[in-house]
Design a protein around this motif. Structure first.
Motif, short mmCIF file in Angstrom:
data_model
loop_
_atom_site.label_atom_id
_atom_site.label_comp_id
_atom_site.label_asym_id
_atom_site.label_seq_id
_atom_site.Cartn_x
_atom_site.Cartn_y
_atom_site.Cartn_z
N ILE A 1 -8.36 1.84 9.79
CA ILE A 1 -7.81 0.71 9.06
C ILE A 1 -6.90 -0.03 10.02
CG2 ILE A 1 -5.99 0.28 7.35
CD1 ILE A 1 -7.35 2.29 5.55
N ALA B 1 -13.97 0.52 1.86
CA ALA B 1 -14.76 1.59 2.49
C ALA B 1 -16.06 1.07 3.09
CB ALA B 1 -15.05 2.68 1.47
N PHE C 1 -22.01 3.75 5.40
CA PHE C 1 -20.69 4.37 5.42
C PHE C 1 -20.64 5.45 6.49
CE2 PHE C 1 -17.61 7.56 3.80
CZ PHE C 1 -16.48 6.77 3.80
N PHE D 1 0.79 -1.23 0.00
CA PHE D 1 0.00 0.00 0.00
C PHE D 1 0.82 1.28 0.00
CE2 PHE D 1 -4.65 -0.53 0.26
CZ PHE D 1 -4.68 -1.89 0.03
N LYS E 1 -0.62 12.49 6.29
CA LYS E 1 -1.89 12.45 5.56
C LYS E 1 -2.82 11.47 6.21
CE LYS E 1 -1.31 13.62 0.71
NZ LYS E 1 -1.33 13.06 -0.64
N VAL E 2 -4.11 11.72 6.10
CA VAL E 2 -5.10 10.76 6.55
C VAL E 2 -5.28 9.73 5.45
CG1 VAL E 2 -7.52 10.46 7.12
CG2 VAL E 2 -6.24 12.38 8.08
N VAL E 3 -5.22 8.48 5.85
CA VAL E 3 -5.14 7.42 4.86
C VAL E 3 -6.48 6.95 4.35
CG1 VAL E 3 -4.11 5.19 4.40
CG2 VAL E 3 -3.27 6.60 6.27
N TYR E 4 -7.48 6.95 5.22
CA TYR E 4 -8.69 6.20 4.92
C TYR E 4 -9.30 6.61 3.59
CZ TYR E 4 -12.55 3.27 5.64
OH TYR E 4 -13.43 2.24 5.51
N HIS E 5 -9.60 5.62 2.77
CA HIS E 5 -10.22 5.90 1.50
C HIS E 5 -11.61 6.45 1.70
CE1 HIS E 5 -7.03 4.23 -0.68
NE2 HIS E 5 -7.25 2.98 -0.36
N LYS E 6 -11.90 7.50 1.05
CA LYS E 6 -13.27 7.99 1.03
C LYS E 6 -14.09 7.01 0.20
CE LYS E 6 -12.37 11.75 3.24
NZ LYS E 6 -12.15 11.34 4.63
N GLN E 7 -15.40 7.11 0.36
CA GLN E 7 -16.22 6.20 -0.40
C GLN E 7 -16.10 6.55 -1.88
OE1 GLN E 7 -20.40 6.20 0.18
NE2 GLN E 7 -20.52 3.99 -0.11
N GLY E 8 -15.97 5.54 -2.70
CA GLY E 8 -15.93 5.75 -4.14
C GLY E 8 -14.62 6.36 -4.59
N THR E 9 -14.66 7.04 -5.70
CA THR E 9 -13.42 7.46 -6.33
C THR E 9 -13.04 8.89 -5.99
OG1 THR E 9 -14.75 7.97 -8.26
CG2 THR E 9 -13.60 5.89 -8.27
N ARG F 1 -5.00 -1.81 -3.57
CA ARG F 1 -4.72 -0.39 -3.33
C ARG F 1 -5.19 0.46 -4.51
NH1 ARG F 1 1.43 1.29 -3.88
NH2 ARG F 1 0.87 0.89 -6.05
N ARG G 1 -11.16 0.95 -4.96
CA ARG G 1 -12.09 2.08 -4.84
C ARG G 1 -12.84 2.35 -6.14
NH1 ARG G 1 -7.47 6.50 -3.82
NH2 ARG G 1 -6.30 4.63 -3.40
N HIS G 2 -12.29 1.86 -7.26
CA HIS G 2 -13.01 2.03 -8.52
C HIS G 2 -13.90 0.83 -8.83
CE1 HIS G 2 -10.29 5.32 -9.14
NE2 HIS G 2 -9.27 4.53 -9.00
N GLU H 1 -9.74 8.88 12.91
CA GLU H 1 -9.47 8.72 11.49
C GLU H 1 -8.03 9.07 11.16
OE1 GLU H 1 -11.66 10.07 7.40
OE2 GLU H 1 -12.68 10.38 9.29
N GLY H 2 -7.22 8.03 11.02
CA GLY H 2 -5.90 8.26 10.48
C GLY H 2 -4.81 8.69 11.45
N GLN H 3 -3.76 7.91 11.53
CA GLN H 3 -2.55 8.23 12.28
C GLN H 3 -2.79 8.63 13.74
OE1 GLN H 3 0.71 10.22 10.56
NE2 GLN H 3 0.32 9.49 8.50
N ASN I 1 -15.20 -1.22 -3.88
CA ASN I 1 -15.17 -0.33 -2.72
C ASN I 1 -15.27 -1.10 -1.40
OD1 ASN I 1 -14.78 2.28 -2.05
ND2 ASN I 1 -16.92 2.88 -2.18
#
Lengths: 151, 774
Positions: B348, B303, B341, A97, A142-150, B292, B296-297, B3-5, B300
């Motif tokens: 994660i 998420a 969601f 990743f 940076k915040v890693v978490y993927h947002k929903q979708g693209t 990775r 997401r495309h 959320e994150g780190q 998903n």
């Protein structure tokens, strides 16, 4: 609030000074694997870039921190992202990743390894092509978490 | 929410914090019997022994895993089948003393480099179906069981009082201890036992413990599931995954097992001692990168997990609503994935085993429980997954909070969400027609959309309520059908057609009316209507890629075999086709995801040191698949009559259903049945329904013919001894039994094709004993 002030040392590369002799890689593999093979056993890689060179190394942004299922990746007090190989279970999630491919895996062992900003490469470079500079963690993380979708 | 780190120590879930008097709980334990074993080493994915316990005889022993066993049964579910064959009888039922509960692993189980590699395969004789049910589940138990020294645990007999079974891989000791004071419901007992058996009071130590339990609901219903824990160091609690189908939890509680605990001393990335760790890391990392870049495309998963399917199924008219009457619903957008969601905790990793970057195991933390014994408490809900959401759509519950409530209680009570939801949806439809009513439902107003009544019904099950309806309804749709018919409430055909069960097991959540292949995917299965054998709806209905019976039969051969393979190895199916390489559509067979199939070839070779190809993977499955069908035959089922499916899964049962998709059905009467448009216009709806009914029933029988033939079975669905021998499965007792059953069918005139073939059509083979020439 304290986090805002926290800093970390990251490597800066001056390609104009590099002669491609890879002393940095050999020094690095000495740190990680007690060998001067460099190459796949080095966390820093110097690659040909046309007539010049480019550096490929971890920038301590820490996108991998939230990937680790067992908590083997942490940000140390000095700000660097540290992989504890005694805790690591070798899943390669961080390797897969890392957006810049700077978390490395050598065939020598299952646990990955990465730059710890120790400065061995800086000291090894005869031409002063590498230096450690200090940056604010807040500016790079940076915040890693993927947002929903693209998005 | 975090959320994150955030440093792991600082995560905050907002959950109710429990304080247990663990000393008191532990002090009440009394060791009934125990066994010390020599810790061994895993060699190329195998511990090379299995663990056998008999709770009645108070016996524990080790059984060796031979090379022959690996060759024939591979591992996981295959080992489970082999062990059961040697231990049970053809008369064994779910609550017989000799019935077994098996948890198996598989040679690839416990690998951390390849996503989806931590699955356990559980087997038992199911209370719902009277045949073997196998269920594939995540969580840490399977990998830990192997690292503690065993490829499988096999439990026979029953304890006299509530016990926990502890497999202590640290000390090399198995013990069976009374456990009178622990809670029964899973979200609590898993927490208690995780803390009790962790060697140190640290999260790292707790992460080395895994618990299997089933709650109070499992004691009083046929829907009992097993909850497999996996300790989350960020949320600081054991989360859980379910071995849902077929009543495994019911069997666990019938054996008076409160929980099974396994703990390990240590493990790392090469605990499986793979033959080629370098190749393994390469193939695993390749998949991590694909996930990775592409997840997401595509799906998903990272998420929202499998919930992404809700909107897709709704769009294609496949989302079951109001007991599968419809495949989409105006209110469905209220439970689309963005609604969940919003609730999911966005940290994660969410894999149910280490290294699974597909990470579909989403949770809602700090959910405030709305009803029942835990009302007002804040808790973590594991899920919901697609199936659970679709169950709620099936019951016409359109509020995400009620979905979470249903999900939470199903899990902690140890109730399978799928069986529970599908069965209740059926009861609701019967309620709508007046076949059930408030009085017949012990005072419950079980109408579509009544979430409170659903929860009350579940609480009553967990309490062991003695009401007639509660007792029978908790045994599932099949028993309720029998009960309704016995009481002469409603017409038998309507009841049989509407209740979505086959072989006694409730359907999972897809509408199959317009996909004949998927009707076979549910009906022509080993354990019952579950989509883990094949999911062919898009291929069949949307892309029309398998138009003929022969095509469909080929798909119903290949995909069940392929998917069985995951269960033999301790793997999850999702990383196979829920992320696809970017160029997959351009390959010869996109539906097989050729590059990933090749990954699995390399993966199995890297662990075991074998040199197999993709054909051999299918053969591994075919051996076990046929073996399981043969065991079903032995247990008295596993023939054409047992592959019956309810008409609701084939077409419109009621006038309302017909009218809701009138254009579609009218068109089919013209195009497929050859009536003129004018004729169709004049027909009454009832008449049209009957025409479709006969046509679709006949189609299904022809499909069964084609599939049995492709699988090398008799026209009545029995695997032939010749086929078994071809596969190298030469157990004389089994070969004889199959021959005897075929002879029986022959005498009874059952060895014939089921479809009626008209002009220009022919059965798969004109010789009814086509296999005898092999």
């Amino acid at each position: 609030m304290m986090d805002k002030l926290k800093t970390v040392k990251i490597l800066k590369f001056h390609p104009e000074k590099c002669d491609g002799s890879l002393a940095c890689e050999r020094a690095c593999s000495q740190v990680h694997f007690k060998t001067d093979e460099g190459g796949d056993k080095s966390a820093i890689r110097i690659l040909k870039n046309g007539n010049s060179y480019k550096m490929h190394v971890c920038d301590q942004r820490g996108l991998c921190l939230d990937m680790c299922p067992v908590g083997a990746l942490n940000r140390k007090k000095n700000g660097i992202v540290w992989l504890d190989k005694d805790i690591c279970i070798g899943c390669q999630a961080c390797v897969g990743f890392c957006p810049i491919g700077a978390m490395r895996k050598s065939d020598a062992r299952i646990e990955p390894f990465k730059c710890i900003s120790c400065g061995a490469c800086v000291r090894a470079c005869p031409n002063g092509a590498l230096e450690l500079i200090e940056v604010k963690i807040d500016d790079i993380k940076k915040v890693v978490y993927h947002k929903q979708g693209t998005e | 929410m975090a959320e994150g780190q955030i440093p792991i120590e600082e995560y905050e879930t907002g959950n109710t914090k429990h304080k247990w008097d663990l000393k008191k709980l532990k002090f009440a334990h009394r060791v009934i019997f125990e066994y010390n074993y020599k810790k061994g080493e895993i060699k190329r994915g195998y511990a090379n022994r299995t663990l056998y316990l008999n709770l009645t005889k108070k016996e524990i022993k080790e059984k060796p895993v031979t090379e022959d066993m690996k060759k024939k049964f591979t591992g996981g579910r295959g080992f489970g089948l082999k062990l059961m064959w040697a231990s049970i009888k053809s008369s064994t039922r779910w609550n017989s003393d000799e019935n077994e509960l098996l948890i198996t692993t598989g040679p690839l189980c416990g690998t951390t480099q390849y996503p989806g590699s931590g699955k356990s395969l559980c087997l038992t004789i199911s209370p719902s179906t009277d045949i073997i049910c196998d269920s594939n589940v995540g969580g840490f138990f399977g990998p830990y069981l192997k690292f503690a020294g065993f490829d499988a645990i096999e439990i026979q007999g029953k304890a006299k009082q509530d016990v926990v079974i502890v497999v202590d891989g640290e000390k090399g000791k198995i013990s069976v201890e009374t456990a009178p004071l622990e809670e029964t419901n899973s979200h609590l007992i898993n927490e208690q036992l995780t803390h009790m058996y962790a060697s140190e009071n640290t999260d790292k130590s707790r992460q080395k413990v895994s618990v299997v339990s089933a709650g109070k609901g499992a004691e009083h219903s046929y829907w009992g599931c097993l909850n497999f824990s996996f300790y989350d160091i960020r949320r600081k609690l054991p989360r859980m995954k379910q071995a849902g189908r077929g009543g495994l939890g019911t069997v666990l509680r019938d054996k008076k097992i409160k929980a099974i605990v396994t703990k390990i001393e240590k493990f790392d990335g090469v605990s499986n001692n793979p033959a080629d760790p370098i190749a393994l890391a390469k193939v695993g990392t390749k998949l991590h990168r694909e996930i990775r870049d592409l997840d997401r495309h595509q799906c998903n998963m990272r998420a929202v997990g499998t919930v992404h399917l809700v909107e897709i199924m709704d769009e294609y008219d496949l989302l079951p609503t109001e007991n599968y009457r419809f495949g989409s619903f105006p209110k469905a957008s209220k439970i689309y994935s963005p609604k969940f969601f919003k609730h999911f905790t966005k940290i994660i990793p969410d894999g149910c085993w280490h290294g699974c970057t597909m990470a579909c195991a989403k949770t809602v933390d700090g959910f405030t429980v709305m009803t029942g014994p835990y009302k007002g408490q804040k808790t973590t809900v594991d899920g919901p997954e697609y199936e659970t959401v679709a169950c709620c759509s099936n019951m016409s519950l359109w509020d995400p909070l009620w979905v979470l409530e249903f999900n939470f209680y199903c899990d902690t009570y140890g109730l399978d969400t799928i069986s529970t939801g599908t069965a209740i949806a059926f009861y609701m439809e019967m309620y709508e027609y007046g076949i059930l009513n408030k009085e017949r439902c012990d005072g419950l107003e079980l109408c579509f959309g009544n979430g409170e009544a659903v929860m009350e019904f579940m609480h009553r099950i967990a309490q062991g309520n003695k009401g007639e309806f509660t007792k029978i309804a908790a045994k599932g749709a099949r028993r309720v059908k029998d009960w309704l018919i016995k009481n002469a409430w409603g017409t038998p055909q309507l009841i049989e057609d509407c209740g979505m069960e086959s072989k006694g097991l409730e359907y999972s959540e897809y509408v199959t009316k317009e996909s004949l292949a998927m009707q076979g995917g549910y009906g022509l299965t080993l354990k019952g209507p579950q989509h883990d054998e094949a999911w062919l709806i898009f291929m069949d209905m949307v892309n029309n890629a398998i138009p003929t019976f022969e095509d469909k039969a080929e798909a119903l051969h290949y995909f069940p075999m392929w998917r069985t393979w995951f269960g033999l190895n301790g793997l999850c199916k999702l990383p196979w086709n829920d992320v696809e390489p970017a160029n997959n559509a351009e390959t010869d067979e996109p539906s097989k995801v050729p590059e990933h199939t090749q990954n699995y070839v390399e993966y199995q070779n890297a662990i075991t040191g074998w040199n197999v190809d993709k054909e051999e993977l299918i053969l591994q499955s075919e051996r076990c698949y046929n073996w399981q069908r043969a065991m079903n035959v032995w247990l008295g089922r596993g023939r054409r009559k047992d592959d019956w499916i309810p008409y609701r899964s084939m077409g419109p049962v009621t006038e309302m259903e017909y009218l809701s998709r009138k254009d579609r059905y009218d068109k089919q009467l013209v195009e497929k049945l050859g009536h003129s448009e004018k004729e169709v216009e004049k027909m009454k709806i009832k008449e049209k329904i009957e025409l479709l009914y006969d046509y679709r029933q006949a189609q299904y029988q022809k499909l069964a013919d084609a599939v049995y033939y492709r699988r090398g079975w008799t026209p009545n669905g029995i695997p032939t001894p010749q086929k078994m021998k071809q596969l190298g499965m030469d157990d004389p007792k089994m070969l004889k039994l199959l021959q005897d059953k075929i002879n029986e069918d022959e005498k009874a005139g059952l060895n014939v094709w089921g479809g009626k073939y008209g002009k220009g059509e022919k059965p798969p083979n004109i010789h009814l004993k086509y296999w005898e020439k092999w």
